[in-house]
Write a protein that holds these residues in place. Structure first.
Motif, short mmCIF file in Angstrom:
data_model
loop_
_atom_site.label_atom_id
_atom_site.label_comp_id
_atom_site.label_asym_id
_atom_site.label_seq_id
_atom_site.Cartn_x
_atom_site.Cartn_y
_atom_site.Cartn_z
N LYS A 99 10.47 -1.04 -34.89
CA LYS A 99 11.42 -0.21 -34.77
C LYS A 99 11.24 0.45 -36.05
O LYS A 99 12.58 1.84 -36.57
CB LYS A 99 12.85 -0.62 -34.58
CG LYS A 99 12.61 -1.03 -33.08
CD LYS A 99 12.04 -0.46 -32.16
CE LYS A 99 12.86 -1.06 -30.50
NZ LYS A 99 12.09 -0.65 -29.55
N LEU A 100 10.22 1.06 -37.03
CA LEU A 100 10.62 1.86 -38.35
C LEU A 100 11.67 1.29 -38.95
O LEU A 100 11.97 2.23 -39.92
CB LEU A 100 10.75 3.46 -37.86
CG LEU A 100 9.90 3.90 -36.75
CD1 LEU A 100 9.74 5.33 -36.27
CD2 LEU A 100 8.60 4.20 -37.32
N GLY A 101 12.37 0.20 -38.86
CA GLY A 101 13.43 0.36 -39.84
C GLY A 101 14.47 0.88 -40.19
O GLY A 101 15.21 1.11 -40.68
N ILE A 102 14.85 1.59 -38.11
CA ILE A 102 16.11 2.22 -38.31
C ILE A 102 16.58 1.68 -36.82
O ILE A 102 16.20 0.68 -36.58
CB ILE A 102 15.07 3.57 -37.86
CG1 ILE A 102 14.63 4.09 -37.08
CG2 ILE A 102 14.95 4.46 -38.84
CD1 ILE A 102 14.47 5.23 -36.03
N PRO A 103 18.09 1.87 -36.70
CA PRO A 103 18.68 1.11 -35.65
C PRO A 103 17.85 1.33 -34.32
O PRO A 103 17.33 2.86 -34.48
CB PRO A 103 19.84 1.98 -35.70
CG PRO A 103 20.06 2.70 -37.45
CD PRO A 103 18.36 2.94 -37.61
N PRO A 104 17.72 0.06 -33.74
CA PRO A 104 17.10 0.63 -32.42
C PRO A 104 17.66 2.05 -31.23
O PRO A 104 16.86 2.26 -30.21
CB PRO A 104 16.65 -0.54 -32.18
CG PRO A 104 17.89 -1.84 -32.85
CD PRO A 104 17.80 -1.15 -33.31
N PHE A 105 18.99 1.92 -31.52
CA PHE A 105 19.26 3.02 -30.10
C PHE A 105 18.91 4.43 -30.95
O PHE A 105 19.50 4.92 -29.68
CB PHE A 105 20.82 2.51 -30.91
CG PHE A 105 22.01 3.08 -31.81
CD1 PHE A 105 21.58 4.24 -32.41
CD2 PHE A 105 22.16 1.74 -33.00
CE1 PHE A 105 22.67 4.59 -33.18
CE2 PHE A 105 23.01 1.62 -33.65
CZ PHE A 105 22.81 3.74 -34.17
N LEU A 106 18.11 4.43 -31.72
CA LEU A 106 18.40 6.13 -32.35
C LEU A 106 16.62 6.15 -31.43
O LEU A 106 15.84 7.04 -31.07
CB LEU A 106 17.64 5.87 -33.47
CG LEU A 106 19.27 6.11 -34.03
CD1 LEU A 106 18.95 6.49 -35.94
CD2 LEU A 106 19.79 7.50 -33.63
N LEU A 107 16.30 5.74 -30.71
CA LEU A 107 14.29 4.78 -30.28
C LEU A 107 14.65 4.59 -28.98
O LEU A 107 15.51 3.90 -28.63
CB LEU A 107 13.51 4.60 -31.17
CG LEU A 107 13.21 4.62 -32.09
CD1 LEU A 107 12.49 3.03 -33.05
CD2 LEU A 107 12.98 5.67 -32.62
#
Length: 537
Positions: A121-129
């Motif tokens: 998940k690229l180290g970002i909040p998963p709700f953005l993906l």
């Protein structure tokens, strides 16, 4: 390197579901693994870009964010991870290994790093993906070679026509105009409070200056971040990205600069789903729900989010060997702009001008929300083949050709230099996407003829700018305000093969289908409350 993506690791955020890398720091470039821990200290563009990309494949960033990427590649060999020197990292099949097939490394040897160790998940909040996005297999592999690609041809022609000094002069002129607009913004508030400026004029000036200043912040966000050795950060221009109530300078350097630009239109492009949370609401509730959500973000949500990032979502201060990594400077610019936004609100509240403040807040918010998505066609349900049909067949996998095809230039009054500010920097949007390292809209406008010339020679059609008010706004308004309510996304999948998924954060728990009034009211309340605590977009 199972600890890289372990959902139970202490670098996982309990609020947003963000999971950051563990173990030996690594970055992958063109299939090889590197440790840039030492290089980030002296990187001319600053350490921040490496801090936010640890555990990722940064090949696209190296090739597309440098005026001369060949020069940058000369430094790579020094930082290649020793046990993998000379070896190409290749993706492994993502399946749980069976005991009979596993080959443990020799005692004491570090496990090899591969593309299978990239953060899913690229180290970002998963709700953005998208819920099923996995960077290990879903990152696009496009042609951005230093020679032989459309980007290389554009860069060669541009470097021959403009020196760094030439472009810097355009940047300084752009910054001078920004200061003038900033002065007009502050003066409008002072004149309203003094009773000199009527409320309607205050509203008009606020909408125009906030949009223009956010456009300036948009470009400052792409610039070098060279003061990482200081305790306090003061590139105030970057934080202007927040002034229109929509931009998020705190995470924009990652979500916008490092993900949207290099991976435009792909699953890693967080802008594709940036406002999708409001679509879970019934169309009747969408305007009040989103407005309340962003009002909460404006007053308390982003400060809470800043605390979350400082505590959970920044790289470690020490490596596995105990060596100290470059710490983050305190984002003084961010806190100053947040304080100014609150000061404006309180000043209008105490002086009886709160209605004028709410009117300018509402118009600015919705104008800029539609503006953000108007520069691409994310609202259209089209297949990749349909989207790329305008690109000549030999260039279908070319990175620069896709940037040109999937981006729109916008016009408001017809003057490109004025439209640059009225469109929050999106007047020369295609050039901005092909040359994301340039530091101002003026530099992009000056470069447009060169980029257009190279593209047309390669067979790429150069469309006229699209009218923002009469052309793009009706399409995006129809999509965001009238489309049927969507169900909440399912919980994110397991971070590691063979392991059960971790408990999802509360805002990601799937709800019942959007059918009942009770469900819709509950969704409205949850979505509005999330804004006050800095969750969601």
């Amino acid at each position: 390197m199972s600890e890289t993506t372990s959902p139970s690791a202490d670098r996982s955020s309990p609020y947003t579901g963000t999971v950051l890398p563990q173990g030996q720091p690594f970055w992958i470039v063109d299939g090889r693994a590197y440790d840039f821990t030492e290089w980030m200290r002296i990187h001319p563009g600053g350490a921040m870009w490496f801090k936010q990309t640890e555990g990722r494949d940064i090949s696209a960033l190296l090739h597309t964010y440098h005026r001369d990427p060949a020069k940058a590649r000369r430094f790579l060999a020094k930082y290649e991870i020793e046990e993998l020197v000379g070896k190409t990292v290749r993706p492994k099949v993502i399946v749980p290994p069976r005991a009979s097939e596993s080959m443990p490394p020799p005692p004491g040897a570090p496990p090899p790093i591969s593309e299978n160790d990239l953060l899913p998940k690229l180290g970002i909040p998963p709700f953005l993906l998208a819920p099923d996005f996995d960077a290990r297999k879903d990152l696009p592999k496009l042609d951005y070679r230093d020679q032989g690609s459309l980007l290389a041809d554009i860069r060669t022609k541009l470097n021959a026509r403009f020196s760094k000094r030439d472009l810097k002069r355009y940047d300084r002129a752009f910054d001078a105009v920004t200061w003038v607009i900033g002065g007009a913004h502050v003066a409008a508030l002072a004149l309203l409070i003094a009773g000199v400026l009527p409320a309607w004029a205050f509203v008009v000036i606020m909408v125009v200056t906030r949009t223009s200043l956010a456009g300036s912040g948009h470009y400052h966000l792409h610039r070098k971040w060279k003061d990482q050795r200081r305790r306090f950060n003061m590139p105030i221009g970057k934080a202007l990205f927040d002034i229109n109530y929509v931009g998020t300078s705190l995470i924009g350097s990652d979500g916008h600069v490092l993900l949207h630009h290099p991976y435009l239109g792909s699953g890693a492009d967080v802008k594709k789903t940036f406002f999708d949370s409001m679509l879970q609401l019934h169309p009747v509730l969408r305007i009040p729900g989103y407005t309340l959500h962003k009002f909460g973000i404006c007053l308390t949500g982003l400060p809470f989010r800043a605390r979350e990032i400082a505590r959970f979502e920044r790289p470690r201060r020490s490596g596995p060997d105990g060596a100290s990594l470059t710490p983050d400077a305190i984002r003084t610019d961010f806190w100053l702009v947040r304080a100014w936004i609150v000061v404006e609100f309180v000043a209008c509240l105490l002086t009886g001008h709160i209605l004028a403040w709410f009117v300018q807040f509402f118009i600015t918010l919705w104008f800029n929300t539609f503006l953000v998505v108007a520069s691409h066609d994310f609202e259209e349900e089209t297949t990749p083949e349909e989207e790329l049909a305008a690109i000549p067949q030999p260039l279908r996998e070319d990175w620069a050709a896709r940037q040109i095809c999937l981006s729109y230039d916008l016009t408001v009054v017809g003057n490109r230099w004025v439209d640059l500010f009225l469109s929050a920097g999106l007047s020369p949007h295609r050039v901005h996407h092909v040359l994301p390292w340039q530091g101002s809209g003026f530099a992009n406008l000056a470069s447009e003829a060169t980029v257009r010339e190279v593209c047309e020679r390669a067979g790429m059609a150069w469309e006229r700018p699209r009218n923002l008010i009469l052309g793009r706004f009706p399409a995006v308004m129809k999509h965001y305000l009238l489309c049927p309510a969507k169900p909440a996304p399912p919980p994110p999948p397991a971070f590691l093969p063979g392991q059960p998924p971790p408990p999802p954060p509360p805002h990601l728990v799937p709800a019942r289908p959007p059918s009942s009034v009770r469900y819709q009211v509950g969704t409205l309340l949850r979505y509005s409350a999330d804004g006050w605590r800095g969750v969601g977009v």
